[in-house]
Design a protein around this motif. Structure first.
Motif, PDB file in Angstrom:
ATOM      1  N   TRP A  83       0.835  -1.200   0.000  1.00 21.55           N
ATOM      2  CA  TRP A  83       0.000   0.000   0.000  1.00 21.55           C
ATOM      3  C   TRP A  83       0.874   1.255   0.000  1.00 21.55           C
ATOM      4  N   LYS A  84       1.981   1.206   0.701  1.00 24.06           N
ATOM      5  CA  LYS A  84       2.901   2.349   0.718  1.00 24.06           C
ATOM      6  C   LYS A  84       3.434   2.634  -0.682  1.00 24.06           C
ATOM      7  N   GLN A  85       3.750   1.590  -1.428  1.00 23.17           N
ATOM      8  CA  GLN A  85       4.250   1.756  -2.782  1.00 23.17           C
ATOM      9  C   GLN A  85       3.155   2.273  -3.725  1.00 23.17           C
ATOM     10  N   TYR A  86       1.950   1.753  -3.567  1.00 23.27           N
ATOM     11  CA  TYR A  86       0.851   2.102  -4.468  1.00 23.27           C
ATOM     12  C   TYR A  86       0.321   3.508  -4.202  1.00 23.27           C
ATOM     13  N   PHE A  87       0.282   3.888  -2.913  1.00 21.61           N
ATOM     14  CA  PHE A  87      -0.191   5.223  -2.525  1.00 21.61           C
ATOM     15  C   PHE A  87       1.017   6.057  -2.069  1.00 21.61           C
ATOM     16  N   PRO A  88       1.737   6.693  -2.993  1.00 24.55           N
ATOM     17  CA  PRO A  88       3.016   7.331  -2.649  1.00 24.55           C
ATOM     18  C   PRO A  88       2.916   8.549  -1.743  1.00 24.55           C
ATOM     19  N   LYS A  89       1.723   9.123  -1.588  1.00 28.27           N
ATOM     20  CA  LYS A  89       1.574  10.320  -0.754  1.00 28.27           C
ATOM     21  C   LYS A  89       0.798  10.033   0.541  1.00 28.27           C
ATOM     22  N   SER A  90       0.470   8.779   0.763  1.00 29.02           N
ATOM     23  CA  SER A  90      -0.402   8.421   1.888  1.00 29.02           C
ATOM     24  C   SER A  90       0.369   7.872   3.077  1.00 29.02           C
ATOM     25  N   MET A  91      -0.280   7.957   4.240  1.00 35.52           N
ATOM     26  CA  MET A  91       0.227   7.343   5.465  1.00 35.52           C
ATOM     27  C   MET A  91      -0.484   6.010   5.642  1.00 35.52           C
ATOM     28  N   ILE A  92       0.279   4.956   5.888  1.00 40.84           N
ATOM     29  CA  ILE A  92      -0.278   3.609   6.012  1.00 40.84           C
ATOM     30  C   ILE A  92      -0.207   3.178   7.476  1.00 40.84           C
ATOM     31  N   TYR A  93      -1.355   2.781   8.021  1.00 47.91           N
ATOM     32  CA  TYR A  93      -1.432   2.318   9.405  1.00 47.91           C
ATOM     33  C   TYR A  93      -1.851   0.851   9.431  1.00 47.91           C
ATOM     34  N   GLY A  94      -1.349   0.115  10.422  1.00 48.45           N
ATOM     35  CA  GLY A  94      -1.736  -1.273  10.594  1.00 48.45           C
ATOM     36  C   GLY A  94      -2.172  -1.548  12.019  1.00 48.45           C
ATOM     37  N   ILE A  95      -3.037  -2.544  12.168  1.00 50.73           N
ATOM     38  CA  ILE A  95      -3.454  -3.027  13.486  1.00 50.73           C
ATOM     39  C   ILE A  95      -3.230  -4.528  13.524  1.00 50.73           C
ATOM     40  N   ASP A  96      -2.659  -5.017  14.616  1.00 51.05           N
ATOM     41  CA  ASP A  96      -2.510  -6.451  14.788  1.00 51.05           C
ATOM     42  C   ASP A  96      -2.534  -6.788  16.280  1.00 51.05           C
ATOM     43  N   TYR A  97      -3.042  -7.973  16.590  1.00 47.74           N
ATOM     44  CA  TYR A  97      -3.107  -8.430  17.979  1.00 47.74           C
ATOM     45  C   TYR A  97      -1.705  -8.685  18.531  1.00 47.74           C
ATOM     46  N   VAL A  98      -0.786  -9.054  17.638  1.00 49.80           N
ATOM     47  CA  VAL A  98       0.615  -9.318  18.001  1.00 49.80           C
ATOM     48  C   VAL A  98       1.436  -8.046  17.771  1.00 49.80           C
ATOM     49  N   ASP A  99       2.488  -7.862  18.527  1.00 49.09           N
ATOM     50  CA  ASP A  99       3.362  -6.709  18.352  1.00 49.09           C
ATOM     51  C   ASP A  99       4.114  -6.836  17.023  1.00 49.09           C
ATOM     52  N   LYS A 100       3.733  -6.023  16.052  1.00 48.85           N
ATOM     53  CA  LYS A 100       4.358  -6.069  14.728  1.00 48.85           C
ATOM     54  C   LYS A 100       5.132  -4.780  14.422  1.00 48.85           C
ATOM     55  N   LYS A 101       5.555  -4.079  15.441  1.00 39.01           N
ATOM     56  CA  LYS A 101       6.256  -2.813  15.230  1.00 39.01           C
ATOM     57  C   LYS A 101       7.585  -3.003  14.497  1.00 39.01           C
ATOM     58  N   HIS A 102       8.029  -4.234  14.378  1.00 38.63           N
ATOM     59  CA  HIS A 102       9.221  -4.562  13.602  1.00 38.63           C
ATOM     60  C   HIS A 102       9.117  -4.022  12.176  1.00 38.63           C
ATOM     61  N   PHE A 103       7.884  -3.876  11.679  1.00 40.97           N
ATOM     62  CA  PHE A 103       7.675  -3.471  10.288  1.00 40.97           C
ATOM     63  C   PHE A 103       7.419  -1.974  10.120  1.00 40.97           C
ATOM     64  N   GLU A 104       7.522  -1.222  11.203  1.00 40.06           N
ATOM     65  CA  GLU A 104       7.346   0.227  11.072  1.00 40.06           C
ATOM     66  C   GLU A 104       8.509   0.837  10.299  1.00 40.06           C
ATOM     67  N   GLU A 105       8.183   1.811   9.477  1.00 33.68           N
ATOM     68  CA  GLU A 105       9.181   2.558   8.720  1.00 33.68           C
ATOM     69  C   GLU A 105       8.537   3.868   8.299  1.00 33.68           C
ATOM     70  N   ASP A 106       9.235   4.636   7.508  1.00 34.25           N
ATOM     71  CA  ASP A 106       8.674   5.892   7.020  1.00 34.25           C
ATOM     72  C   ASP A 106       7.326   5.643   6.348  1.00 34.25           C
ATOM     73  N   ARG A 107       6.279   6.339   6.793  1.00 38.62           N
ATOM     74  CA  ARG A 107       4.914   6.263   6.276  1.00 38.62           C
ATOM     75  C   ARG A 107       4.197   4.953   6.633  1.00 38.62           C
ATOM     76  N   ILE A 108       4.753   4.175   7.548  1.00 37.53           N
ATOM     77  CA  ILE A 108       4.052   2.985   8.051  1.00 37.53           C
ATOM     78  C   ILE A 108       4.108   2.999   9.582  1.00 37.53           C
ATOM     79  N   LYS A 109       2.943   2.987  10.214  1.00 32.37           N
ATOM     80  CA  LYS A 109       2.851   2.940  11.683  1.00 32.37           C
ATOM     81  C   LYS A 109       1.897   1.818  12.067  1.00 32.37           C
ATOM     82  N   ILE A 110       2.245   1.076  13.123  1.00 35.19           N
ATOM     83  CA  ILE A 110       1.467  -0.101  13.514  1.00 35.19           C
ATOM     84  C   ILE A 110       1.031   0.001  14.967  1.00 35.19           C
TER      85      ILE A 110
END
Length: 291
Positions: A83-110
């Motif tokens: 989604w980050k690649q497809y939407f180049p100007k957007s902020m991408i957020y995720g929700i998960d029951y497990v701690d997935k903050k390992h995948f946070e990066e610029d424009r991705i917050k979990i």
């Protein structure tokens, strides 16, 4: 550098180049991220391409529920990166029951939490602010998905889109205690055993049953039911698109009136054409419940 290392490096560069080349084509782009999810089995990407392409270059807040990888904190994240690649100007957020903050990066917050927890979801909404797209690929339990929709759809901006994946769980009943014990050992099995769907297509407590009711609500101004009180969803859903294993809902002002019905009763000129003075003269038995 060995021949194998050189080959892997070349393959990695080729992969990155393809992601850039296909950044506008969600069908091709998706196959470069997670073919198990986006391949022939699911066929979600072609529908997302149709609905999301007009929004691709807008500055949006996009929330996806379910980061992937089940209970492994370092597995998953492919959809968020796509989604980050497809939407180049957007902020991408995720929700998960497990701690997935390992995948946070610029424009991705979990966010870590339970999608069936209304308090948690409202806290997420307050932190994100305006939400333009929600994609639910999270819990396989029908009750959880329904609670999530009831909480997050009202939080969508006007013109927003709510997408629901894996509707198949509507048709899978929960299994007995024998399988529940096995499910305790595996998050994947738990998703298959405790879904809470039904073999009966006419039940009222599944995701698909909810969307069937919402589809009726698109036409609430055509209901011949004096005193009917339209729900929030009646008034704020303008279209629902059903695909195999996927539903996409648009939020907007559903205020288009009827030519025949007004305030859920027949217009006077229609009564006159029928040769009666009032609705009661038709001898109809109206539903007792307004919803």
């Amino acid at each position: 550098m060995s021949q194998m290392q050189l080959s892997k490096k070349t393959e990695g560069i080729f992969h990155l180049v393809n992601k850039y080349i296909y950044r506008k084509d969600l069908v091709k782009l998706s196959s470069l991220y997670d073919n198990a999810k986006w391949g022939e089995t699911h066929r979600f990407a072609q529908h997302y391409q149709k609905h999301f392409s007009p929004l691709r270059l807008k500055k949006l807040n996009i929330l996806e529920i379910g980061v992937g990888g089940y209970d492994n904190p370092k597995a998953g994240g492919e959809s968020l990166r796509m989604w980050k690649q497809y939407f180049p100007k957007s902020m991408i957020y995720g929700i998960d029951y497990v701690d997935k903050k390992h995948f946070e990066e610029d424009r991705i917050k979990i966010f870590q939490g339970d999608q069936s927890d209304e308090y948690f979801l409202k806290k997420v909404v307050s932190e994100i602010g305006d939400i333009h797209i929600v994609i639910d690929d999270g819990s396989s339990i029908n009750e959880h998905r329904i609670k999530t929709f009831n909480t997050l759809f009202p939080a969508l901006k006007e013109g927003g889109i709510y997408a629901e994946e894996n509707i198949h769980i509507s048709y899978w009943p929960s299994l007995g205690s024998k399988w529940s014990e096995l499910a305790e050992k595996s998050a994947f099995l738990a998703n298959c055993v405790n879904v809470g769907g039904s073999l009966d297509l006419n039940v009222s407590n599944t995701i698909m049953a909810m969307y069937k009711r919402l589809a009726d609500g698109l036409n609430y101004q055509e209901f011949l039911n004096p005193g009917y009180c339209p729900s929030y969803f009646d008034k704020n859903i303008v279209s629902i698109h059903f695909y195999h294993n996927q539903v996409i809902v648009y939020k907007g002002n559903n205020n288009e009136g009827s030519n025949i019905i007004e305030n859920n009763t027949i217009r006077p000129y229609i009564l006159e054409e029928l040769g009666v003075e009032s609705l009661e003269d038709l001898g109809l038995e109206f539903p007792k419940s307004s919803q």
